[in-house]
Each structure stands twice: as C-alpha cells, then as structure tokens.
Design a protein around this motif. Structure first.
Motif, PDB file in Angstrom:
ATOM      1  N   SER A  13      -4.597  -4.276  13.439  1.00  0.00           N
ATOM      2  CA  SER A  13      -5.557  -5.008  12.612  1.00  0.00           C
ATOM      3  C   SER A  13      -5.562  -4.489  11.179  1.00  0.00           C
ATOM      4  O   SER A  13      -5.616  -5.269  10.219  1.00  0.00           O
ATOM      5  CB  SER A  13      -6.961  -4.895  13.211  1.00  0.00           C
ATOM      6  N   SER A  14      -5.510  -3.188  11.036  1.00  0.00           N
ATOM      7  CA  SER A  14      -5.528  -2.575   9.702  1.00  0.00           C
ATOM      8  C   SER A  14      -4.271  -2.932   8.916  1.00  0.00           C
ATOM      9  O   SER A  14      -4.336  -3.209   7.716  1.00  0.00           O
ATOM     10  CB  SER A  14      -5.666  -1.060   9.831  1.00  0.00           C
ATOM     11  N   LEU A  15      -3.133  -2.942   9.587  1.00  0.00           N
ATOM     12  CA  LEU A  15      -1.884  -3.319   8.926  1.00  0.00           C
ATOM     13  C   LEU A  15      -1.875  -4.812   8.595  1.00  0.00           C
ATOM     14  O   LEU A  15      -1.393  -5.218   7.528  1.00  0.00           O
ATOM     15  CB  LEU A  15      -0.691  -2.960   9.812  1.00  0.00           C
ATOM     16  N   THR A  16      -2.422  -5.628   9.494  1.00  0.00           N
ATOM     17  CA  THR A  16      -2.498  -7.064   9.246  1.00  0.00           C
ATOM     18  C   THR A  16      -3.406  -7.361   8.064  1.00  0.00           C
ATOM     19  O   THR A  16      -3.139  -8.283   7.278  1.00  0.00           O
ATOM     20  CB  THR A  16      -3.000  -7.803  10.500  1.00  0.00           C
ATOM     21  N   TYR A  17      -4.460  -6.583   7.916  1.00  0.00           N
ATOM     22  CA  TYR A  17      -5.337  -6.741   6.755  1.00  0.00           C
ATOM     23  C   TYR A  17      -4.554  -6.541   5.460  1.00  0.00           C
ATOM     24  O   TYR A  17      -4.725  -7.278   4.490  1.00  0.00           O
ATOM     25  CB  TYR A  17      -6.493  -5.746   6.840  1.00  0.00           C
ATOM     26  N   ARG A  18      -3.659  -5.552   5.456  1.00  0.00           N
ATOM     27  CA  ARG A  18      -2.833  -5.314   4.274  1.00  0.00           C
ATOM     28  C   ARG A  18      -1.889  -6.492   4.026  1.00  0.00           C
ATOM     29  O   ARG A  18      -1.625  -6.870   2.883  1.00  0.00           O
ATOM     30  CB  ARG A  18      -2.033  -4.021   4.449  1.00  0.00           C
ATOM     31  N   ILE A  19      -1.372  -7.063   5.107  1.00  0.00           N
ATOM     32  CA  ILE A  19      -0.492  -8.233   4.975  1.00  0.00           C
ATOM     33  C   ILE A  19      -1.275  -9.410   4.398  1.00  0.00           C
ATOM     34  O   ILE A  19      -0.783 -10.138   3.521  1.00  0.00           O
ATOM     35  CB  ILE A  19       0.120  -8.601   6.339  1.00  0.00           C
ATOM     36  N   ILE A  20      -2.490  -9.603   4.894  1.00  0.00           N
ATOM     37  CA  ILE A  20      -3.339 -10.685   4.378  1.00  0.00           C
ATOM     38  C   ILE A  20      -3.573 -10.519   2.887  1.00  0.00           C
ATOM     39  O   ILE A  20      -3.439 -11.479   2.110  1.00  0.00           O
ATOM     40  CB  ILE A  20      -4.683 -10.715   5.138  1.00  0.00           C
ATOM     41  N   LYS A  21      -3.912  -9.318   2.470  1.00  0.00           N
ATOM     42  CA  LYS A  21      -4.146  -9.058   1.050  1.00  0.00           C
ATOM     43  C   LYS A  21      -2.888  -9.312   0.234  1.00  0.00           C
ATOM     44  O   LYS A  21      -2.947  -9.851  -0.874  1.00  0.00           O
ATOM     45  CB  LYS A  21      -4.620  -7.613   0.870  1.00  0.00           C
ATOM     46  N   PHE A  22      -1.744  -8.935   0.785  1.00  0.00           N
ATOM     47  CA  PHE A  22      -0.473  -9.168   0.094  1.00  0.00           C
ATOM     48  C   PHE A  22      -0.238 -10.657  -0.123  1.00  0.00           C
ATOM     49  O   PHE A  22       0.127 -11.091  -1.226  1.00  0.00           O
ATOM     50  CB  PHE A  22       0.675  -8.569   0.910  1.00  0.00           C
ATOM     51  N   VAL A  23      -0.444 -11.457   0.920  1.00  0.00           N
ATOM     52  CA  VAL A  23      -0.221 -12.902   0.813  1.00  0.00           C
ATOM     53  C   VAL A  23      -1.199 -13.530  -0.171  1.00  0.00           C
ATOM     54  O   VAL A  23      -0.827 -14.399  -0.971  1.00  0.00           O
ATOM     55  CB  VAL A  23      -0.345 -13.569   2.200  1.00  0.00           C
ATOM     56  N   LEU A  24      -2.445 -13.089  -0.142  1.00  0.00           N
ATOM     57  CA  LEU A  24      -3.453 -13.653  -1.030  1.00  0.00           C
ATOM     58  C   LEU A  24      -3.180 -13.332  -2.495  1.00  0.00           C
ATOM     59  O   LEU A  24      -3.555 -14.109  -3.389  1.00  0.00           O
ATOM     60  CB  LEU A  24      -4.848 -13.134  -0.643  1.00  0.00           C
ATOM     61  N   LEU A  25      -2.517 -12.208  -2.749  1.00  0.00           N
ATOM     62  CA  LEU A  25      -2.302 -11.762  -4.131  1.00  0.00           C
ATOM     63  C   LEU A  25      -0.952 -12.170  -4.697  1.00  0.00           C
ATOM     64  O   LEU A  25      -0.701 -11.970  -5.888  1.00  0.00           O
ATOM     65  CB  LEU A  25      -2.448 -10.236  -4.207  1.00  0.00           C
ATOM     66  N   ASN A  26      -0.069 -12.745  -3.880  1.00  0.00           N
ATOM     67  CA  ASN A  26       1.268 -13.086  -4.356  1.00  0.00           C
ATOM     68  C   ASN A  26       1.501 -14.591  -4.305  1.00  0.00           C
ATOM     69  O   ASN A  26       0.809 -15.317  -3.584  1.00  0.00           O
ATOM     70  CB  ASN A  26       2.337 -12.367  -3.517  1.00  0.00           C
ATOM     71  N   ASP A  27       2.497 -15.046  -5.071  1.00  0.00           N
ATOM     72  CA  ASP A  27       2.770 -16.477  -5.135  1.00  0.00           C
ATOM     73  C   ASP A  27       3.556 -16.935  -3.909  1.00  0.00           C
ATOM     74  O   ASP A  27       4.036 -16.133  -3.111  1.00  0.00           O
ATOM     75  CB  ASP A  27       3.525 -16.835  -6.417  1.00  0.00           C
ATOM     76  N   ARG A  28       3.705 -18.242  -3.793  1.00  0.00           N
ATOM     77  CA  ARG A  28       4.340 -18.815  -2.607  1.00  0.00           C
ATOM     78  C   ARG A  28       5.801 -18.405  -2.474  1.00  0.00           C
ATOM     79  O   ARG A  28       6.298 -18.219  -1.360  1.00  0.00           O
ATOM     80  CB  ARG A  28       4.231 -20.339  -2.666  1.00  0.00           C
TER      81      ARG A  28
END
Length: 254
Positions: A13-28
């Motif tokens: 879950s903690s690692l997935t949270y980092r992935i979520i933040k990465f996707v939200l902060l980067n372009d498509r």
C-alpha cells in the motif's frame, strides 16, 4: 502467517501510494512510457515461463512487483474520471457486483478452477494464464509463493485511494498521518478490507470475492468519515442501481 500478510499489504500500500503520487504529478507521455515497460515485462515473464522451466520464487517475485506497479498506474489513470466523492458509490457497487457475479457464474469461476487444479496437482507443467495475474507472497513455512488476490483487486484499491487524493481527501487509516501525507507508510481502508477478506477466506476455507470486502469497508468509510450521503446526487443513486443491474444481465447472458 496473518501478521506477515498484514505487513506485506502495508508495504504494498505504501509503495502504491508513491506510484499514485508519481502518476498524478507527471504527464501522460511519462505515464504511458512506464505502462509500456510494465506490459513488456509481463509478456516477457509469461512467454518465458510458458516455454522454459523457471525458478518459481524469482519469477513470482518479479511478476508480483510488476503487477502491483501496473495496477497502481491503472487505478490512478482510471481515477481521473471521478470528479466528486459521490461518484465513487456507483463505482464501488458495480465493481462488487461484477466480482461477485464473476465468481458465481463468470470468468473468475473458471480461473479459480484452473489455478486450484494447478496447485493441487503439484504445479506440474506450464502454469495457467490466471497464475500470471494474481499477486503472490512468499509465506514462511511454504515452499512456493502463495496466490493472495487478483491484480484487478489491487487496481480497485489504487483507484479508490487515487480518487480521494485527487479530491484532496484521504483514506489512510494510520493515526497521525492523514494530514502528513508525505510520510512513507500508507494504509488505505480498502487494503485493510482486503486483508480482512483474506483472513476470512483462510479461516472459512472458502473463496470469497475480495472486491465485496473492499467495497463494504470503503463505503462505510465514505459514510462515517466523509459523510458522502450528504452530497449524493440523483445521478449517483440512479447509477448505483443501473450499472450493477447491467453487469448482472451481461454476465448471465455470457
């Protein structure tokens, strides 16, 4: 065993949270690049394991890491469709209905039979396709990594967390970190629900649809903590009945 699974889900879950933040902060384009890498790695692992003998622990570990990574990206991308908290209600009910119906009379039922037969017969021969889309964990006392849940279950976990983060809300259950979202540990209510489902399945010896647990816990959180019932619109209520009904009809017709 249960403690190990709990720690496993907390780390995932903690690692997935980092992935979520990465996707939200980067372009498509950046997100698409990493998605393509995950797809290529999945096909590579699948093709190799179908042709050659392989070290189960090594391949299972690599496959699981890739699945969790891909599920985190997929769930976050899908969350872009959510504009209000109330929209998560029909999404949850539709997902739970689809999972339940699929277990009773649908693709999941056949997959359960395939993977059960494969492990009960001593993992002889090439693994079935379903073995490559389940998240596994090496449990102390077991010779091979054990399947825990399907990748689509983790897509839903990521989608729900990402949706709330997009709306400047959180489903983190850990005390003292709901506002300090940059801390490492992150335990969404949906991951806790998944753990509850796994424990219940292990104790009862039954295969239980994980999304039903995820949805029950998450909707309870939305009502109790986020007061979602106060902002439900007529369309949310309508779709909460319409979409699950359509899913039932489609699966019954398959």
């Amino acid at each position: 065993m249960f403690l190990f699974v709990a720690m496993y889900l907390l780390l995932a879950s903690s690692l997935t949270y980092r992935i979520i933040k990465f996707v939200l902060l980067n372009d498509r384009a950046e997100v698409f690049k990493y998605s393509a890498v995950a797809l290529f790695l999945f096909l590579l692992i699948y093709g190799y394991a179908r042709i050659y003998d392989y070290a189960a622990v090594l391949i299972a570990g690599l496959s699981t890491a890739n699945l969790l990574f891909a599920a985190g990206i997929a769930g976050t991308v899908l969350s872009s469709a959510i504009k209000r908290t109330g929209e998560l209600v029909p999404v949850c009910l539709t997902a739970a209905t689809a999972d339940l119906m699929s277990v009773i009379k649908g693709p999941t039922k056949g997959m359960i039979e395939d993977i059960s037969a494969y492990y009960e017969q001593g993992m002889i021969g090439p693994p079935p396709f379903v073995d490559f889309i389940v998240v596994k964990a090496g449990i102390p006392g077991y010779d091979v990594p054990l399947p825990l849940f399907g990748v689509t279950d983790w897509v839903l976990v990521a989608l729900l967390s990402a949706s709330l983060l997009r709306l400047n809300k959180t489903d983190n259950l850990l005390p003292g970190v709901r506002q300090a979202q940059e801390r490492f540990l992150y335990l969404p209510v949906s991951a806790f629900a998944l753990f509850t489902g796994l424990v219940t399945a292990q104790i009862t010896g039954l295969f239980l649809p994980a999304m039903v647990f995820i949805v029950l816990f998450f909707l309870a959180y939305l009502v109790i903590k986020l007061k979602v019932h106060r902002e439900l619109e007529r369309s949310d209520v309508l779709f909460s009945f319409l979409f699950p009904s359509c899913v039932v009809v489609v699966i019954l017709l398959i």
